[in-house]
Scaffold this active site. Structure first.
Site, short mmCIF file in Angstrom:
data_model
loop_
_atom_site.label_atom_id
_atom_site.label_comp_id
_atom_site.label_asym_id
_atom_site.label_seq_id
_atom_site.Cartn_x
_atom_site.Cartn_y
_atom_site.Cartn_z
N GLY A 92 0.96 -1.01 0.34
CA GLY A 92 0.19 0.24 -0.14
C GLY A 92 0.94 1.74 -0.28
O GLY A 92 2.19 1.28 1.12
N GLY A 99 -0.14 4.35 0.11
CA GLY A 99 -1.28 5.44 0.74
C GLY A 99 -0.81 6.34 1.84
O GLY A 99 0.65 6.10 1.36
N PHE A 111 -12.77 21.72 12.94
CA PHE A 111 -14.00 20.79 12.28
C PHE A 111 -14.76 20.18 13.78
O PHE A 111 -14.51 20.51 14.50
CB PHE A 111 -12.81 19.30 12.46
CG PHE A 111 -12.37 19.17 10.71
CD1 PHE A 111 -12.38 20.55 9.65
CD2 PHE A 111 -12.56 18.42 10.35
CE1 PHE A 111 -11.86 20.18 8.45
CE2 PHE A 111 -13.13 17.68 8.85
CZ PHE A 111 -12.25 18.85 8.23
N ASP A 165 -9.05 -5.12 0.42
CA ASP A 165 -7.73 -6.20 0.52
C ASP A 165 -6.80 -7.06 1.83
O ASP A 165 -6.87 -7.55 2.10
CB ASP A 165 -6.80 -5.75 -0.50
CG ASP A 165 -7.27 -5.09 -2.27
OD1 ASP A 165 -8.83 -4.86 -2.38
OD2 ASP A 165 -7.53 -5.12 -3.08
N GLN A 199 -18.69 4.09 9.69
CA GLN A 199 -18.78 5.84 9.48
C GLN A 199 -19.14 6.21 8.28
O GLN A 199 -18.61 5.95 7.22
CB GLN A 199 -17.64 6.86 9.92
CG GLN A 199 -17.52 7.92 9.98
CD GLN A 199 -16.84 9.19 9.84
OE1 GLN A 199 -15.20 9.32 9.24
NE2 GLN A 199 -16.69 9.59 11.76
N HIS A 205 -20.70 9.72 6.96
CA HIS A 205 -20.08 11.33 7.25
C HIS A 205 -21.96 11.89 6.45
O HIS A 205 -22.92 11.92 5.63
CB HIS A 205 -19.30 11.33 5.96
CG HIS A 205 -18.76 12.16 5.98
ND1 HIS A 205 -19.55 14.25 5.67
CD2 HIS A 205 -17.69 12.84 6.12
CE1 HIS A 205 -18.25 15.47 5.53
NE2 HIS A 205 -17.34 14.62 6.07
N LEU A 227 -17.87 13.10 -1.38
CA LEU A 227 -17.90 13.60 0.09
C LEU A 227 -18.06 15.56 -0.17
O LEU A 227 -17.54 15.72 -1.18
CB LEU A 227 -16.32 13.49 0.61
CG LEU A 227 -16.22 14.56 1.38
CD1 LEU A 227 -16.90 13.68 2.70
CD2 LEU A 227 -14.70 13.86 1.64
N THR A 278 -16.28 17.84 1.68
CA THR A 278 -15.84 18.14 3.12
C THR A 278 -16.50 19.14 4.46
O THR A 278 -17.09 19.51 4.31
CB THR A 278 -14.35 18.65 2.45
OG1 THR A 278 -13.89 18.53 3.89
CG2 THR A 278 -14.92 20.07 2.14
N GLU A 279 -16.13 18.10 5.14
CA GLU A 279 -16.31 18.43 6.92
C GLU A 279 -15.73 20.43 6.56
O GLU A 279 -16.42 21.37 7.45
CB GLU A 279 -16.40 18.19 7.91
CG GLU A 279 -16.29 18.52 9.34
CD GLU A 279 -16.30 17.08 10.29
OE1 GLU A 279 -16.94 15.95 10.09
OE2 GLU A 279 -15.28 17.37 11.50
N ARG A 294 -19.18 13.18 14.00
CA ARG A 294 -20.55 12.26 12.78
C ARG A 294 -21.72 11.58 12.81
O ARG A 294 -22.48 11.74 12.75
CB ARG A 294 -19.13 11.93 11.97
CG ARG A 294 -18.21 13.37 11.02
CD ARG A 294 -16.73 12.40 10.23
NE ARG A 294 -16.09 13.29 9.58
CZ ARG A 294 -15.02 13.05 8.77
NH1 ARG A 294 -14.53 11.98 8.72
NH2 ARG A 294 -14.58 14.67 8.60
N HIS A 326 -18.39 6.72 4.58
CA HIS A 326 -16.87 7.34 4.53
C HIS A 326 -15.65 6.69 4.76
O HIS A 326 -15.05 6.85 4.52
CB HIS A 326 -17.51 8.42 4.97
CG HIS A 326 -16.49 9.23 4.88
ND1 HIS A 326 -15.78 9.99 3.92
CD2 HIS A 326 -15.74 10.37 5.90
CE1 HIS A 326 -14.42 10.73 3.59
NE2 HIS A 326 -14.47 10.41 5.13
N GLU A 380 -6.32 3.14 7.02
CA GLU A 380 -7.44 3.43 7.71
C GLU A 380 -7.36 1.22 7.57
O GLU A 380 -8.30 0.95 8.26
CB GLU A 380 -8.37 3.36 6.43
CG GLU A 380 -9.34 3.45 6.80
CD GLU A 380 -10.43 4.12 6.00
OE1 GLU A 380 -10.34 5.10 5.56
OE2 GLU A 380 -11.69 3.68 5.49
N ARG A 407 -15.07 7.60 14.19
CA ARG A 407 -13.76 8.32 13.96
C ARG A 407 -13.76 10.57 14.37
O ARG A 407 -15.20 10.81 13.22
CB ARG A 407 -13.15 8.46 12.35
CG ARG A 407 -11.88 9.29 12.41
CD ARG A 407 -11.13 8.60 11.14
NE ARG A 407 -12.05 8.84 10.05
CZ ARG A 407 -11.73 10.66 9.48
NH1 ARG A 407 -10.92 11.35 10.35
NH2 ARG A 407 -12.43 10.13 7.92
N SER A 414 -8.09 10.56 10.40
CA SER A 414 -7.50 10.01 10.34
C SER A 414 -5.90 9.68 8.92
O SER A 414 -5.19 9.37 9.65
CB SER A 414 -8.54 8.71 8.61
OG SER A 414 -7.79 7.97 8.37
#
Ligand code: FAD
Length: 564
Positions: A10, A12, A113, A210, A229, A231, A241, A243-244, A275, A342, A366, A377, A382
């Site tokens: 991964g 990310g 937030f 995965d 979660q 959102h 999305l 965004t918040e 949330r 989300h 995640e 969360r 995150s």
């Protein structure tokens, strides 16, 4: 056969941060990703990253907000680690080149937030994930000699040695179809979440659980899988999305009476409650007939409260999303949203170093459950989780590697995976259902029965459906039988991963007979601290997930009634 001290699955934010940390510890590192690294879902993160940077803030306040946000299911030792290390991590990002937004005084700007007791979200307009991911990728290129990149390789299996330690992975080169074994002293899973188990979702098409399924199949326990979660602000049209950050900048929520209904549900924080609270309030308004739109299944998000100049500067991506996907100019009119899947709080159980109970196997981001998010969360926690625990896993794995010999992976594992893929390719055309049909039914089932509100009947129906779909998936046919970029065959494997994740989520949700965080059981509407301040762990068995429990770590914050 490629062999590495640390093999990271991964690329990310969690994977790249782990790679950078392990390389800086002197390890020989490889990062593998099924797509080009900068296309990982982290690139979509919009609103920002939390850290108690402001001189009047304190990481303990961030930690308390996180514990409260988690509805007292988060492990407080891990939350303390994450929040206390946050300011240095964000400053580190700044120093390596992330262009965080600054205020008129030239200091890092922090936006409001949800669930936070003060402004502590650092951001780059509403492209924060993209900004961080690209800078980390540059850093990996800089460490090119130590970090091998396997881009567009798809992992199909993890391998254990005779002593039970994880010693590598088997992957298919997406470009050629070749299957190869990768030996490693340590494997770090950084494969992201499982949003595609639901439809609709804010998550990219590649987010198919995965890593969660690979670890589960290897025997690692999954934890908190019932906690999914929703959102509060996703487009009614397609689940994208908003965004918040929009509510952080001052946007409000309105029902069909034009009422700012959050004043009734969370008199202090209103739209900036956590949330789970806001999503539940919206869903209640919709169920009680005060939704907006032709099907009365939406809520208005009114961003026109925010000055146009500020919207164009700080929320420019959602201006585009509103225009392109809903035909709405958010600077002049409200946009229709509703709660949508989300994020998953659950995942592969780890300790505060990212280590799973299987020696040599780590998880971060995640895919993992440390658990810093518990039942819910907080927004912008995150990205922080991926970086803090990605780094910690990278360091720990590199140190472990320094003290051990290179293991080996038997070639039979490659043959097994080749046989698995050949069997998919050999399925007769037209015999079974299409993968896309099974996936759609799975997503709709989860979104109907395992969503904001849940009950025993719905969850049992979902479990039966998942079991049937699992049978159907075994014969689902594919059209492409080639070797080059065969996404069809990968889709079949991803579907099996998603079904494992779905089953775990439903079993966990059935097991937890109370309401806490994102799990609201209409048949058990109260939080039950006497019996349920504990994690649900799931381990693979022949008859599906085996359920056990573990304690929640409490350091300094005792459970309280949760109001916003
Ligand atoms: C639209 C959106 C906006 C968000 N905004 C925010 C925000 O503002 N702030 C915040 O804190 N959080 C936000 N989040 C959540 C946050 O972005 C994610 O939780 C986080 O980025 C996940 O990072 P990760 O490194 O764990 O996984 P990902 O970024 O999802 O990366 C997973 C990696 O694993 C690889 N992979 C997966 N399976 C395989 C396989 N079989 N073989 C090989 N490679 C594989 C993928 O190719 C990819 O490289 C948002 C999420 C979404 C969807």
């Amino acid at each position: 056969m490629p062999a590495h001290d640390v093999l990271i699955l991964g690329a990310g934010l969690a994977g790249q941060r782990a790679a950078l940390a392990a390389a800086q510890e002197g390890a020989n590192v490889a990062v593998m990703s099924k797509v080009h690294p900068v296309r990982s879902h982290s690139v979509a993160a919009a609103g920002g990253i939390n850290a108690a940077i402001d001189p009047s803030d304190d990481w303990r306040s961030h930690a308390y907000d996180t514990v409260k946000g988690s509805d007292y299911l988060g492990d407080q030792d891990a939350i303390e680690v994450m929040c206390s290390e946050a300011p240095a991590e964000v400053m580190h990002l700044e120093h390596i080149g992330v262009t965080f937004h600054r205020n008129e005084r030239g200091e890092l700007d922090l936006r409001a937030f949800g669930g936070a007791s003060m402004n502590r979200t650092a951001y780059v307009a509403d492209i924060t994930g993209q900004a961080i991911l690209h800078v980390l990728y540059e850093q990996l290129l800089k460490h090119g000699k130590q970090v091998d990149r396997y881009e567009e390789w798809f992992v199909t299996d993890l391998v254990r040695d005779d002593a039970g330690c994880c010693c590598g992975a088997i992957a298919r080169d997406v470009r050629t179809g070749r299957v190869e074994a990768f030996t490693a002293k340590n494997v770090i899973l950084a494969c992201g979440g499982a949003g595609q188990v639901y439809h609709p979702t804010t998550n990219g098409l590649i987010v198919t659980g995965d890593g969660i399924a690979l670890a589960y199949r290897l025997g690692a326990p999954l934890m908190d899988m019932e906690m999914v979660q929703y959102h509060p602000t996703t487009l009614v049209e397609n689940g994208l999305l908003i965004t918040e950050g929009a509510r952080g900048e001052g946007a409000i929520l309105l029902n069909s009476d034009g009422e700012r209904f959050m004043e009734r549900y969370a008199p202090n924080k209103r739209e900036l409650a956590s949330r789970d609270v806001v999503s539940r309030a919206e869903q209640t308004e919709i169920l009680e007939g005060r939704g907006v739109g032709p099907s009365k299944d939406g809520i208005y998000l009114d961003i026109t409260q925010v000055p146009r100049k500020r919207i164009l500067e700080a929320l420019r991506e959602i201006v585009n999303v509103g225009r392109d996907f809903a035909g709405v100019d958010i600077t002049t009119e409200p946009i229709m949203i509703r709660p949508g899947q989300h994020y998953i709080m659950g995942g592969v159980k780890t300790d505060i170093h990212g280590a799973t109970p299987i020696e040599g196997l780590y998880a971060a981001g995640e895919v993992a459950c440390v658990s810093v998010h518990g039942g819910n969360r907080l927004g912008a926690n995150s990205l922080l989780d991926t970086l803090i625990f990605g780094r910690r896993a990278g360091v720990h794995a590199a140190k472990r590697a320094a003290a051990m010999p290179m293991p080996s992976v038997a070639h039979s594992h490659v043959l097994d995976q080749e046989a698995m893929i050949s069997a998919i390719l050999a399925r007769p055309a037209g015999a079974g259902r299409r993968i896309s049909e099974i996936k759609a039914e799975l997503g709709e089932t989860m979104n109907k029965h395992v969503a904001v509100y849940r009950d025993e009947d719905g969850l049992s129906t979902a479990l039966q459906t998942v079991k049937r779909l699992r049978e159907e998936a075994k014969t689902a046919h594919i059209d492409d039988r080639g070797t080059v970029f065969n996404q069809d065959v990968l889709g079949a494997i991803e579907l099996s991963y998603m079904l494992d994740c779905a089953e775990a989520t439903v079993v966990g949700a059935l097991e937890r007979k109370e309401s806490r965080g994102a799990q609201f059981r209409t048949d058990y509407p109260d939080r039950n601290d006497e019996e349920w301040i504990k994690h649900i762990e799931l381990t693979i068995s022949d008859d599906g997930p085996d359920v056990s429990y573990s304690d929640v770590t409490v350091t300094q914050w005792q459970p309280e009634v949760r109001t916003y």
